[in-house]
Design an enzyme around this catalytic site. Structure first.
Site, PDB file in Angstrom:
ATOM      1  N   LYS A   1      50.406  54.708  12.453  1.00 19.09           N
ATOM      2  CA  LYS A   1      50.055  54.722  13.869  1.00 19.09           C
ATOM      3  C   LYS A   1      49.819  53.297  14.344  1.00 19.09           C
ATOM      4  CE  LYS A   1      46.264  55.042  16.120  1.00 19.09           C
ATOM      5  NZ  LYS A   1      46.653  54.061  17.158  1.00 19.09           N
TER       6      LYS A   1
ATOM      7  N   THR B   1      35.230  46.654  13.582  1.00 18.68           N
ATOM      8  CA  THR B   1      34.133  47.278  12.835  1.00 18.68           C
ATOM      9  C   THR B   1      33.677  48.555  13.535  1.00 18.68           C
ATOM     10  OG1 THR B   1      33.460  45.167  11.905  1.00 18.68           O
ATOM     11  CG2 THR B   1      31.772  46.884  11.992  1.00 18.68           C
TER      12      THR B   1
ATOM     13  N   GLU C   1      39.669  47.542   6.618  1.00 22.31           N
ATOM     14  CA  GLU C   1      39.715  46.084   6.810  1.00 22.31           C
ATOM     15  C   GLU C   1      39.246  45.820   8.231  1.00 22.31           C
ATOM     16  OE1 GLU C   1      40.167  43.919   4.656  1.00 22.31           O
ATOM     17  OE2 GLU C   1      41.281  44.877   3.042  1.00 22.31           O
TER      18      GLU C   1
ATOM     19  N   CYS D   1      41.943  38.270  11.943  1.00 23.34           N
ATOM     20  CA  CYS D   1      40.676  38.755  11.397  1.00 23.34           C
ATOM     21  C   CYS D   1      39.921  37.630  10.710  1.00 23.34           C
ATOM     22  CB  CYS D   1      40.921  39.901  10.433  1.00 23.34           C
ATOM     23  SG  CYS D   1      42.108  39.502   9.150  1.00 23.34           S
TER      24      CYS D   1
ATOM     25  N   GLU E   1      32.255  38.375  17.163  1.00 32.43           N
ATOM     26  CA  GLU E   1      33.642  38.033  16.880  1.00 32.43           C
ATOM     27  C   GLU E   1      34.380  37.812  18.197  1.00 32.43           C
ATOM     28  OE1 GLU E   1      36.272  41.151  15.439  1.00 32.43           O
ATOM     29  OE2 GLU E   1      37.328  39.682  14.219  1.00 32.43           O
TER      30      GLU E   1
HETATM   31  P1  NAP Z   1      40.588  48.603  17.176  1.00 31.40           P
HETATM   32  O1  NAP Z   1      40.242  48.726  18.609  1.00 31.40           O
HETATM   33  O2  NAP Z   1      39.590  48.992  16.178  1.00 31.40           O
HETATM   34  O3  NAP Z   1      41.929  49.424  16.965  1.00 31.40           O
HETATM   35  C1  NAP Z   1      42.635  49.442  15.744  1.00 31.40           C
HETATM   36  C2  NAP Z   1      43.455  50.708  15.647  1.00 31.40           C
HETATM   37  O4  NAP Z   1      42.579  51.842  15.502  1.00 31.40           O
HETATM   38  C3  NAP Z   1      44.308  51.002  16.862  1.00 31.40           C
HETATM   39  O5  NAP Z   1      45.519  51.550  16.420  1.00 31.40           O
HETATM   40  C4  NAP Z   1      43.439  52.006  17.611  1.00 31.40           C
HETATM   41  O6  NAP Z   1      44.179  52.786  18.499  1.00 31.40           O
HETATM   42  C5  NAP Z   1      42.902  52.837  16.466  1.00 31.40           C
HETATM   43  N1  NAP Z   1      41.708  53.630  16.764  1.00 31.40           N
HETATM   44  C6  NAP Z   1      40.762  53.464  17.720  1.00 31.40           C
HETATM   45  N2  NAP Z   1      39.802  54.408  17.662  1.00 31.40           N
HETATM   46  C7  NAP Z   1      40.124  55.203  16.620  1.00 31.40           C
HETATM   47  C8  NAP Z   1      39.505  56.329  16.016  1.00 31.40           C
HETATM   48  N3  NAP Z   1      38.340  56.828  16.470  1.00 31.40           N
HETATM   49  N4  NAP Z   1      40.108  56.875  14.940  1.00 31.40           N
HETATM   50  C9  NAP Z   1      41.257  56.362  14.449  1.00 31.40           C
HETATM   51  N5  NAP Z   1      41.895  55.287  14.985  1.00 31.40           N
HETATM   52  C10 NAP Z   1      41.339  54.710  16.058  1.00 31.40           C
HETATM   53  O7  NAP Z   1      40.967  47.117  16.804  1.00 31.40           O
HETATM   54  P2  NAP Z   1      41.906  46.139  17.606  1.00 31.40           P
HETATM   55  O8  NAP Z   1      41.175  45.654  18.805  1.00 31.40           O
HETATM   56  O9  NAP Z   1      43.250  46.763  17.745  1.00 31.40           O
HETATM   57  O10 NAP Z   1      42.068  44.951  16.533  1.00 31.40           O
HETATM   58  C11 NAP Z   1      41.218  43.838  16.494  1.00 31.40           C
HETATM   59  C12 NAP Z   1      40.182  44.004  15.402  1.00 31.40           C
HETATM   60  O11 NAP Z   1      40.825  44.189  14.155  1.00 31.40           O
HETATM   61  C13 NAP Z   1      39.314  42.782  15.214  1.00 31.40           C
HETATM   62  O12 NAP Z   1      37.974  43.165  15.045  1.00 31.40           O
HETATM   63  C14 NAP Z   1      39.841  42.155  13.932  1.00 31.40           C
HETATM   64  O13 NAP Z   1      38.921  41.354  13.244  1.00 31.40           O
HETATM   65  C15 NAP Z   1      40.223  43.364  13.166  1.00 31.40           C
HETATM   66  N6  NAP Z   1      41.180  42.996  12.121  1.00 31.40           N
HETATM   67  C16 NAP Z   1      40.773  43.027  10.813  1.00 31.40           C
HETATM   68  C17 NAP Z   1      41.632  42.632   9.811  1.00 31.40           C
HETATM   69  C18 NAP Z   1      41.238  42.657   8.368  1.00 31.40           C
HETATM   70  O14 NAP Z   1      42.117  42.652   7.514  1.00 31.40           O
HETATM   71  N7  NAP Z   1      39.984  42.693   8.027  1.00 31.40           N
HETATM   72  C19 NAP Z   1      42.924  42.212  10.137  1.00 31.40           C
HETATM   73  C20 NAP Z   1      43.287  42.186  11.480  1.00 31.40           C
HETATM   74  C21 NAP Z   1      42.418  42.598  12.463  1.00 31.40           C
HETATM   75  P3  NAP Z   1      43.590  53.041  19.999  1.00 31.40           P
HETATM   76  O15 NAP Z   1      43.531  51.724  20.657  1.00 31.40           O
HETATM   77  O16 NAP Z   1      44.562  54.017  20.519  1.00 31.40           O
HETATM   78  O17 NAP Z   1      42.258  53.642  19.947  1.00 31.40           O
HETATM   79 MG    MG Z   2      31.989  34.193  16.764  1.00 28.78          MG
END
Ligand code: NAP
Ligand code: MG
Length: 472
Positions: free
Chosen positions: A175, A228, A248, A282, A379
């Protein structure tokens, strides 16, 4: 401007068929122009169910293959990805806002992760005798894996998950994030010819499918990269049937610049690590702690680099950074920047958006910031880098270890013993010395505290796609 793309090119992949979505309308916006790249329909809840059932139906045959047979297919996926590099990369640049060179790099890395898994030794998956016993340990695949991916590296982070999941014998439902589904959908339509039906499925989401997929009773594992806050929701949805999870999550990585650091050597790699992918990484450096004796000099050098950086349309020559990927994130970053200025931060470089359309923000360097400011503690995930002066390294270490974030950290200096004293005290998933971030398919990657659960990549990551079974 008319987009060269048609909605019919972007279909969900379900049970080996490319099918138009019959869920909600989804306009995918080019963040450089704020115009739609294309408007498609996302998958419906019924189509998500179909995708999970297709993966479940494909599982017995796929998991019964020999590892070498699965590796052949991973190698074919890598080849098809490379053969379509230009087409995938230009679409990727349009939907993510990344400069073409970065988009090409990401598609290349995606192929590389599949290629790596097509050749990696997999002794860790073989049955092993447990010494001094009659017991033998087996590693079984889990079943259907949901791969939920964010928008910052939509293809590369998909490729952190899928090759390992498949190699271990699982089938997957991918997804992508709602703002960046297109490259994944096009890629799926291209690799489909190499795949047995149902082994990889992809569903486009306009923002409501994540919870449906992660709560699905036939999903056995969720491999998630994202914030998170969402990671906590996923952990809750996984609880009902104790699905396996790898999370992650967000990071707020510090770079610690010691008193003897050589600024001639470190400024460029530090700048790159802070602003890579426009700070939307990230484990980008998200706060710099510099010894007070080097503070002014470092601020001056980083600001000069920021001022000299060309930003603009992903398709323009010489552009280093494009726009922030989406409007919501642009607003998050600007809000944190404005808050910092209100708290007394000095904008040493950048701090404004050029005129015209697109979610642009010039690379911004802030001084006069401190722990407790939101820009330091939270962040920011964008092109704003706060520089904090310190005189006592122990205070810095205490601050870092008490942060809810624990993804990565780096220590920059000259004297190896001094560096190691700091490295040994830092409690994060990764610690780098005189560099920050490089990840590789053979090195496990994961976060401490609220930056994650488990790890991806390396042998450790591969084993997280398996269930241990002991026979004695
Ligand atoms: P996000 O808002 O958490 O969304 C990530 C994914 O999860 C999207 O596909 C989102 O789709 C989906 N999602 C949202 N709510 C959900 C739920 N309740 N159940 C299942 N899936 C759900 O993150 P983002 O804004 O796209 O990405 C940025 C974040 O990712 C930052 O915090 C970054 O640090 C982190 N990140 C971490 C790593 C690592 O390896 N540690 C790497 C890259 C990024 P929808 O938008 O449709 O809800
Ligand atoms: Mg900061």
């Amino acid at each position: 401007m008319n987009s060269p793309y048609k909605a019919s090119e972007f279909q969900n992949l379900i049970h080996g068929e490319c099918v138009l979505g019959n869920g909600a309308e989804l306009s995918v916006i080019n963040p450089a122009t704020e115009e739609a790249v294309v408007t498609i329909f996302s998958a419906s809840a019924q189509q998500v169910d179909n995708a999970v059932l297709a993966a479940k139906a494909a599982f017995p045959t796929w998991s019964a293959l020999k590892q070498n047979e699965r590796k052949v297919i991973l190698a074919q996926i890598a080849e098809i990805t490379k053969a379509n590099m230009n087409e995938l990369a230009s679409l990727h640049a349009s939907e993510t806002g990344k400069p073409m060179a970065d988009a090409m790099f990401e598609i290349g890395a995606t192929a590389g992760f599949f290629e790596f898994h097509a050749h990696v030794p997999t002794d860790a998956l073989d049955p092993t005798d447990i010494p001094n016993s009659d017991a033998k340990a087996y590693r079984l695949p889990l079943g259907v894996v949901a791969a939920i991916v964010p928008w910052n590296f939509p293809m590369a982070l998909m490729a952190f998950k899928v090759p390992g999941a498949l190699l271990a014998g699982n089938t997957v439902v991918i997804k992508p994030a709602p703002t960046t589904p297109l490259t994944t959908l096009l890629w799926a339509s291209l690799i489909n010819e190499a795949l047995p039906k149902g082994v990889i499925n992809v569903v486009a989401d306009s923002g409501d499918l994540g919870p449906i997929l992660s709560a699905h009773k036939d999903v056995r594992k969720i491999s998630f990269t994202g914030s998170t806050a969402t990671g906590k929701h996923i952990m809750k949805s996984a609880a009902d049937d104790l699905k396996r999870i790898t999370l992650e999550l967000g990071g707020n990585d510090p770079a610690i610049i010691l008193e003897d650091a050589d600024l001639d050597e470190i400024t460029t790699p530090l700048f790159e690590a802070g602003f890579m992918n426009n700070g939307q990484t990230c484990s980008a450096v998200k706060r710099v702690y510099v010894h007070q004796s080097k503070h002014d000099d470092l601020v001056k050098r980083l600001s000069a680099m920021a001022d000299a950086t060309k930003i603009g349309s992903p398709l323009e020559d010489g552009v280093k950074f494009g726009p922030i990927q989406n409007k919501r994130q642009f607003e998050v970053v600007t809000e944190l920047l404005n808050d910092a200025v209100k708290q007394g931060a000095v904008v040493e470089a950048g701090g404004y958006s050029p005129k015209g359309s697109g979610y642009y923000l010039r690379p911004t360097v802030l001084s006069g910031v401190k722990d407790g400011d939101r820009i330091v503690d939270e962040e920011q995930f964008g092109p704003v880098l706060p520089i904090i002066s310190y005189n006592n390294i122990n205070d810095v270490i205490t601050t870092i270890n008490s942060s809810p974030f624990g993804l990565g950290a780096s220590v920059w200096g000259t004297n190896k013993d001094d560096i190691n004293v700091v490295v040994n005290q830092i409690e994060t998933g990764s610690v780098w010395i005189n560099k920050h971030f490089p990840v590789a398919p053979n090195i496990p990657f994961g976060g401490a505290r609220q930056s994650g659960v488990g790890s991806e990549l390396g042998t450790q990551g591969l084993l997280e796609f398996t269930q241990l079974k002991i026979v004695s």
